[in-house]
Enzyme design. Structure first.
Site, PDB file in Angstrom:
ATOM      1  N   ARG A  47     102.388  85.920  15.626  1.00  0.00           N
ATOM      2  CA  ARG A  47     101.270  85.954  15.353  1.00  0.00           C
ATOM      3  C   ARG A  47     101.744  86.406  17.439  1.00  0.00           C
ATOM      4  O   ARG A  47     103.169  86.168  17.613  1.00  0.00           O
ATOM      5  CB  ARG A  47     100.335  84.915  15.358  1.00  0.00           C
ATOM      6  CG  ARG A  47     100.695  83.586  15.238  1.00  0.00           C
ATOM      7  CD  ARG A  47     101.797  82.640  16.400  1.00  0.00           C
ATOM      8  NE  ARG A  47     100.699  82.660  17.450  1.00  0.00           N
ATOM      9  CZ  ARG A  47     101.105  83.597  19.160  1.00  0.00           C
ATOM     10  NH1 ARG A  47     102.135  82.514  19.235  1.00  0.00           N
ATOM     11  NH2 ARG A  47      99.806  83.057  19.838  1.00  0.00           N
ATOM     12  N   ARG A 100      95.831  92.327  10.524  1.00  0.00           N
ATOM     13  CA  ARG A 100      94.416  91.594  11.519  1.00  0.00           C
ATOM     14  C   ARG A 100      94.206  92.878  12.649  1.00  0.00           C
ATOM     15  O   ARG A 100      94.709  94.281  12.585  1.00  0.00           O
ATOM     16  CB  ARG A 100      95.599  90.655  11.893  1.00  0.00           C
ATOM     17  CG  ARG A 100      96.139  89.830  11.744  1.00  0.00           C
ATOM     18  CD  ARG A 100      96.613  88.581  12.866  1.00  0.00           C
ATOM     19  NE  ARG A 100      95.270  87.579  13.291  1.00  0.00           N
ATOM     20  CZ  ARG A 100      96.074  87.247  13.917  1.00  0.00           C
ATOM     21  NH1 ARG A 100      97.289  86.291  14.942  1.00  0.00           N
ATOM     22  NH2 ARG A 100      95.146  86.244  14.518  1.00  0.00           N
ATOM     23  N   ASP A 248      94.918  90.250  23.445  1.00  0.00           N
ATOM     24  CA  ASP A 248      94.879  90.781  22.237  1.00  0.00           C
ATOM     25  C   ASP A 248      94.472  92.181  22.032  1.00  0.00           C
ATOM     26  O   ASP A 248      94.784  93.647  21.866  1.00  0.00           O
ATOM     27  CB  ASP A 248      94.446  90.921  21.397  1.00  0.00           C
ATOM     28  CG  ASP A 248      94.995  89.276  20.684  1.00  0.00           C
ATOM     29  OD1 ASP A 248      94.849  88.161  21.929  1.00  0.00           O
ATOM     30  OD2 ASP A 248      96.063  89.424  19.943  1.00  0.00           O
ATOM     31  N   ASN A 258      90.772  87.967  23.871  1.00  0.00           N
ATOM     32  CA  ASN A 258      92.035  87.580  23.809  1.00  0.00           C
ATOM     33  C   ASN A 258      91.618  86.021  22.887  1.00  0.00           C
ATOM     34  O   ASN A 258      90.041  85.949  22.371  1.00  0.00           O
ATOM     35  CB  ASN A 258      92.553  86.773  25.193  1.00  0.00           C
ATOM     36  CG  ASN A 258      93.862  86.321  24.985  1.00  0.00           C
ATOM     37  OD1 ASN A 258      94.461  86.431  24.057  1.00  0.00           O
ATOM     38  ND2 ASN A 258      93.713  85.037  25.502  1.00  0.00           N
TER      39      ASN A 258
HETATM   40  O1  MRU Z   1      95.823  84.800  16.772  1.00  0.00           O
HETATM   41  P1  MRU Z   1      97.057  84.874  17.939  1.00  0.00           P
HETATM   42  O2  MRU Z   1      97.492  83.827  16.992  1.00  0.00           O
HETATM   43  O3  MRU Z   1      97.231  85.589  17.676  1.00  0.00           O
HETATM   44  O4  MRU Z   1      96.246  85.256  19.758  1.00  0.00           O
HETATM   45  C1  MRU Z   1      97.078  85.248  20.313  1.00  0.00           C
HETATM   46  C2  MRU Z   1      96.771  85.391  20.771  1.00  0.00           C
HETATM   47  O5  MRU Z   1      95.188  85.700  21.315  1.00  0.00           O
HETATM   48  C3  MRU Z   1      97.681  85.576  22.230  1.00  0.00           C
HETATM   49  O6  MRU Z   1      96.640  85.062  23.830  1.00  0.00           O
HETATM   50  C4  MRU Z   1      97.713  87.211  22.500  1.00  0.00           C
HETATM   51  O7  MRU Z   1      97.694  87.933  21.420  1.00  0.00           O
HETATM   52  C5  MRU Z   1      98.103  87.555  23.687  1.00  0.00           C
HETATM   53  S1  MRU Z   1     100.061  87.385  23.005  1.00  0.00           S
HETATM   54  C6  MRU Z   1     101.175  88.290  24.416  1.00  0.00           C
END
Ligand code: MRU
Length: 360
Positions: A47, A100, A248, A258
């Site tokens: 993730r 996703r 994201d 994010n």
């Molecule tokens: O749901 P996740 O754990 O994939 O979410 C991750 C985040 O929101 C991070 O802050 C984002 O992907 C940046 S990672 C460098």
């Protein structure tokens, strides 16, 4: 520096550190095809926006491997049909992109692999496979280099003796290595600028407590874990000098998606007049959308909110909502920290300029 490798590509095999098991256990899963990778991304084995982009790039290599082996084309036993191969790779690309919806790095990684493949139209299977593997390896390597540059640019914004607050995990685990927001924290710590880091636990999947605390402790960076709801308390008392998170998807105007809870932190930072920084590579910017309104926010299973492992946390008849991300408007972002430099008070003009000429 301690090396953390969420993604390993070795001898033509993809191995993913199963992040669901951290911090208790460090176990790698072998991933053999795009369908399996889609499930691993959905289930959060891997993730974090850049990490899913990099693994999806390797997913395209797995797709090509599978195609050539099944069709016995590498040995020359069967003739190679470009159009049939293309169809199969299009299917793999759709499968991966479907895992996703919010992080743009996923489609960025897949599209880059696709472009590489199209540039080699009608080449023999072995040439195609080697080139795709080379491209995925390049994406992996570039991601680490990019993060180190983000770290260097961001560290310069941290005054000596600072206390930082971060949310979710934007570290080595969320990338090919080093991290974006945690890359800045790593670099600033190496330069002796960090007093301590508050880490939000990040309900419901606890990426803050399980992953970020694990990473920072490995580096010896002083950490205090707080409940998400405690952030406002410490910020309002002047105990936090700056807030920094990853991203994201960033729209052309700078609005940023994010992890859920990021928007609240940006509001808290503004209210207390402290900087709120987003650290992200330019591959997280989606110039095809003008504002955050167009970002698709993933809604995950309500069970993630209602249960902690096997234990139910609410009366059985309770319904829950579980958005994985929120959008912080650009006006609340002090700066975007990118590999090309720091974009203060981001807007569409400055972001487009960063792509073309870097940040002046
Ligand atoms: O749901 P996740 O754990 O994939 O979410 C991750 C985040 O929101 C991070 O802050 C984002 O992907 C940046 S990672 C460098």
């Amino acid at each position: 520096m301690v090396e953390i490798r969420p993604i390993i590509w070795e001898n033509g095999k993809l191995m993913l550190l199963d992040q669901r098991l951290l911090p208790d256990e460090e176990r790698y899963l072998v991933c053999s095809n795009p369908g399996q990778l889609r499930e691993h991304i959905r289930n959060m084995v891997v993730r974090g926006a850049p990490a899913i982009g990099v693994s999806a790039a390797f997913g395209m290599v797995l797709a090509a491997q599978e195609y050539f082996h099944q069709e016995e084309m590498l040995s020359g036993a069967k003739p190679f049909s470009w159009s049939h191969f293309l169809e199969s790779m299009e299917l793999a690309a759709r499968t991966l992109k479907d895992s996703r919806p919010t992080a743009v790095n996923l489609s960025w990684g897949v599209n880059r692999m696709f472009q590489k493949m199209l540039a080699l139209k009608n080449m023999p299977p072995k040439t195609l496979l080697d080139a795709l593997e080379g491209e995925a390896r390049a994406i992996y390597k570039e991601d680490i280099e990019t993060n180190k540059r983000i770290g260097k640019h961001g560290a310069a914004l941290v005054s000596s003796g600072s206390t930082l607050l971060t949310h979710c995990n934007a570290g080595a685990l969320a990338t090919a290595g080093y991290g974006t927001a945690l890359g800045v924290i790593r670099s600033a710590f190496q330069e002796g600028r960090i007093r301590h880091v508050f880490v939000d636990e990040t309900r419901p999947l606890l990426q803050g407590s399980r992953l970020t605390c694990w990473e920072l402790q490995k580096e010896g960076i002083p950490v205090q874990l707080i409940a998400d709801a405690a952030a406002g308390h410490y910020i309002s008392r002047g105990e936090v000098d700056l807030v920094i998170t990853g991203a994201d998807r960033i729209a052309a105007n700078g609005d940023t998606a994010n992890k859920i809870g990021t928007y609240t932190l940006a509001l808290l930072a503004r209210k207390s007049s402290i900087p709120f920084y987003i650290a992200a590579p330019l591959s997280t910017v989606d110039l095809s959308i003008r504002s955050g309104k167009e970002i698709i926010i993933e809604e995950r299973d309500e069970k993630e909110v209602l249960y902690l492992g096997e234990k139910i946390l609410a009366p059985r008849a309770t319904n829950a909502r579980n958005p994985a991300f929120d959008v912080t408007p650009a006006e609340l972002i002090t700066a975007l920290i990118t590999e090309k430099g720091v974009i203060f008070t981001p807007d569409e003009h400055k972001i487009r300029q960063a792509f073309e000429n870097g940040v002046s």
